[in-house]
Write an enzyme that holds these catalytic residues in place. Structure first.
Site, PDB file in Angstrom:
ATOM      1  CG  ASP A   1      -8.033   2.402  -3.521  1.00  0.00           C
ATOM      2  OD1 ASP A   1      -8.712   2.710  -2.519  1.00  0.00           O
ATOM      3  OD2 ASP A   1      -6.842   2.052  -3.456  1.00  0.00           O
TER       4      ASP A   1
ATOM      5  CD  GLU B   1      -2.286   2.151  -3.594  1.00  0.00           C
ATOM      6  OE1 GLU B   1      -1.695   2.268  -2.499  1.00  0.00           O
ATOM      7  OE2 GLU B   1      -3.399   2.653  -3.806  1.00  0.00           O
TER       8      GLU B   1
ATOM      9  CG  ASP C   1      -1.928   1.056   1.259  1.00  0.00           C
ATOM     10  OD1 ASP C   1      -2.756   1.065   0.341  1.00  0.00           O
ATOM     11  OD2 ASP C   1      -1.915   1.889   2.189  1.00  0.00           O
TER      12      ASP C   1
END
Lengths: 464, 464
Positions: free
Chosen positions: A319, A236, A206
């Site tokens: 997301d 990410e 992340d």
């Protein structure tokens, strides 16, 4: 080198609170079902629906039948948030999800089915409920954890709007770790190592760009690969990722740029750009075939081919709005987008529920409870995913073959995937009208050779 | 029945942050030494000195040499407080203490030396950093843990002085569990079971009277004894404990009333009553021998003899000033108090450092770093404990024998401990002058029988 299995992987992304409520063994000391939000009710920012890892285990056969052989999970560690990005304990699978035992069982059951398991690693920040941060809340400067965060002033105002410590996007709920502190760093790296003991197959990282320290990620890689050389490390990173893809940090990244290219081309005028723009996808552009090709080719040339074939190719996720909504419910376009995703180099990744055409707008609407009532499934989407996954499985060129441009004009794109003597020609018609394919083959097939349409089974012959 | 081993036990109580800093294995992701308060500095309410379980392991031989064969630990689970009564995670040994691995190793090393390990169980309340409470802090009514506590109003003001939820003594740091909630109850009971898997020998229960629910403790007993029938369940009950000592809840309690009787008699005019009164000991009374005897006899008659011989007999602890300070540094009185403690039915319990005559006033002064510089030890105190422990070990009557009154006048008390054919006569002279012992033996020894002073080795003859 990147892990070989990823080149053969088709990922299914699961948001654990919303997938399925399994029963698990008796006597789990977790909240009862009645304490949760109704499954069918619109998701709220703070509500829990009670999905768990036992539920995923029960549905592994479903997932496999859809054509997936790898699972990528949103965070599963103990957290105060339904999305579990607010980690309170990195060494405990959330009790609501079934605890560590459920993960152990899940990995075993997945591996038994030749499926891989990738977890979400949130190492930049924790939740304010994290042990070390709470330690400072209570003990202030007397806490030996003082240096694990960036504290500006006491008393900490962790429950007001303006944190007096470094926090992710200045959100007081998410104190940023001081990864320069050796013990804090060791703590985070030990988390990465710990879960490899459970047999997991990799880490999705992340916001790793916010740990602005390549040495951190280099050590992360060394230690993860030392325990499992085939572990997948995927960051990410929403845009250019060259910095992290030199071979010493990540294996690959979440390839949203590729997803944007597909959506822009296939979605064309149908795109709900305003909706997409609220998310990390940003403002999508409608793309003609040539523009789409250029974007794809750029992505394939920018990184080492080892990386390109191991990218996590993704269009939508927890997301972003759901693909069904971005494409305004036009099932044919959704089908085409997925078909295209499965023909490109890199591992196709599908967000749970997208395979049955679930709708979903901006967060939290994109995190609805998975629909298990088959009468509400868009089966044509499911079918194309199953079909394309089977094709990809049977044709190594679709997984490892070079990308070779053939033709691009308006809504018509054609390319070949070539591996040794074998070439697969892919033609994509993103226009509403039929396309009588007439494209130069640039020698990928021999003149007069027989061609078979892999979707319809019809055959033809290559013109001289 | 109470566990047999407790009748042979001599407990050493350890406050883990203050006992010893061991090295442990390399690579523990815990704060570094430099982050801790200096060992010799006066303790503060919030400071940490960094003692750990690895340190206890290193000192097990020391502890055994002093005559102890059982360890009673103040809480060791992850906590935001140096005393660790503010539990943040019941399933993790505090990382600063060495984590679960250190406990596993400690239990193994203790058992190898025939020593027992009893942990402190704090089940009435947790720390506000506890996962389930923080879950409600973040999600309010949407949290599935809502019913695990007694919440009056939102938003929670957990960091102000006046909590709007039930808390121990209205201290916002310590939210009280709702043990009537079945899942919360199950959670707490599963903690009790969990650590038995680590081989621990029992639970000391913190403020168990505040869980005003005998069925909770009955189930607690059933489940603990099902896993280890010899596990010791000892409650922190400062006064009459009849309610919990009917055989279906606790095995025994912390016998402070006995400790108060010893201190009142041995301490007499030397007692620092103002100091003691600040603690749970309350205002100590100076007692003559007869008053002391009456108190002791009342304690021995009030409960079943099975319980009396398994009581945790205690004078001082982390909750009281140290015995050296209560007795104003009068070493002879400290020696006599310990000598008496070892001659009574029930397991003698000594607070770390009391065996070397450490001074200590009100909390946190009673929690100083253990003194390891032998030149500062009061060796005469250490010697009497070693000697009395050896006597107790060699004379079963001191452990299991009935208490039989012989004589009590002013500062002179005599009693016998009788087991089958064997009687030990104990004479205690709490006055500053020598006592030429002249007491009726009421037939515990035969006329003309030879008597040996077990401390001096001198012998005499029982008069006709």
């Amino acid at each position: 080198m990147t892990p070989d299995w990823v080149k053969d992987a088709v990922f299914y992304q699961i948001f654990p609170d919303r997938f399925y409520i399994g029963q698990g063994p008796a006597g789990q000391p977790a909240p009862v079902q009645s304490a949760f939000e109704a499954w069918e009710a619109p998701p709220t920012l703070r509500g829990f629906k009670g999905g768990n890892l036992w539920g995923v285990i029960e549905k592994l056969d479903y997932i496999k039948q859809q054509g997936f052989n790898a699972l990528y999970f949103c965070p599963i560690f103990a957290s105060t948030a339904n999305h579990r990005y607010h980690t309170s304990d990195y060494f405990q699978v959330d009790p609501i999800l079934g605890g560590n035992e459920a993960l152990r069982c899940l990995v075993e059951e997945a591996h038994r089915r030749d499926m891989r398991v990738v977890l979400d690693g949130v190492f930049n920040h924790c939740g304010r409920a994290h042990f070390a941060f709470q330690h400072i809340m209570e003990n202030e400067a007397a806490s030996p954890y003082l240096d694990w965060f960036h504290i500006y002033k006491f008393p900490l105002n962790a429950y007001s709007k303006h944190p007096n410590y470094a926090a992710w996007w200045n959100n007081p709920e998410l104190p940023k770790f001081n990864t320069a502190n050796p013990e804090c760093r060791e703590y985070l790296l030990s988390v990465a190592e710990y879960w490899l003991q459970y047999g997991i197959d990799g880490w999705r990282l992340d916001v790793p760009n916010e740990i602005d320290d390549d040495d951190f990620w280099r050590e992360f890689r060394r230690r993860v690969k030392a325990r499992n050389p085939e572990a997948y490390i995927v960051g990410e990173i929403w845009d250019d990722a060259s910095r992290w893809l030199q071979g010493d940090q990540f294996d690959a990244v979440m390839n949203y740029p590729l997803g944007r290219a597909i959506l822009g081309f296939v979605g064309a005028d149908a795109l709900d750009k305003d909706l997409a723009a609220k998310s990390g996808l940003g403002r999508l552009e409608s793309l003609g075939a040539m523009a789409c090709h250029h974007r794809l080719e750029d992505l394939f040339r920018r990184y080492d081919w080892e990386i390109v074939t191991a990218q996590m190719n993704i269009m939508t996720s927890h997301d972003t709005p759901r693909i069904f909504s971005i494409l305004r419910g036009q099932t044919e376009r959704v089908r085409l987008a997925f078909a295209m995703l499965f023909t490109l180099p890199g591992a196709p990744t599908v967000y749970y529920g997208d395979e049955i055409g679930m709708a979903g707008g901006h967060d939290p609407d994109n995190r609805r409870g998975m629909i298990w009532d088959e009468s509400r499934w868009h089966k044509s989407i499911q079918q194309i995913i199953q079909q394309m996954s089977a094709l990809r499985r049977s044709l190594p060129a679709l997984r490892r073959g070079r990308y070779q441009y053939l033709y691009a004009q308006d809504g018509h794109l054609a390319f070949a995937r070539t591996l040794e003597q074998s070439s697969v020609v892919v033609t994509i018609n993103a226009s509403p009208e039929p396309w009588r394919v007439n494209i130069p083959l640039h020698g990928v097939w021999p003149r007069g050779g027989q061609a078979v349409d892999l979707l319809s089974g019809k055959s033809g012959r290559c013109a001289g």
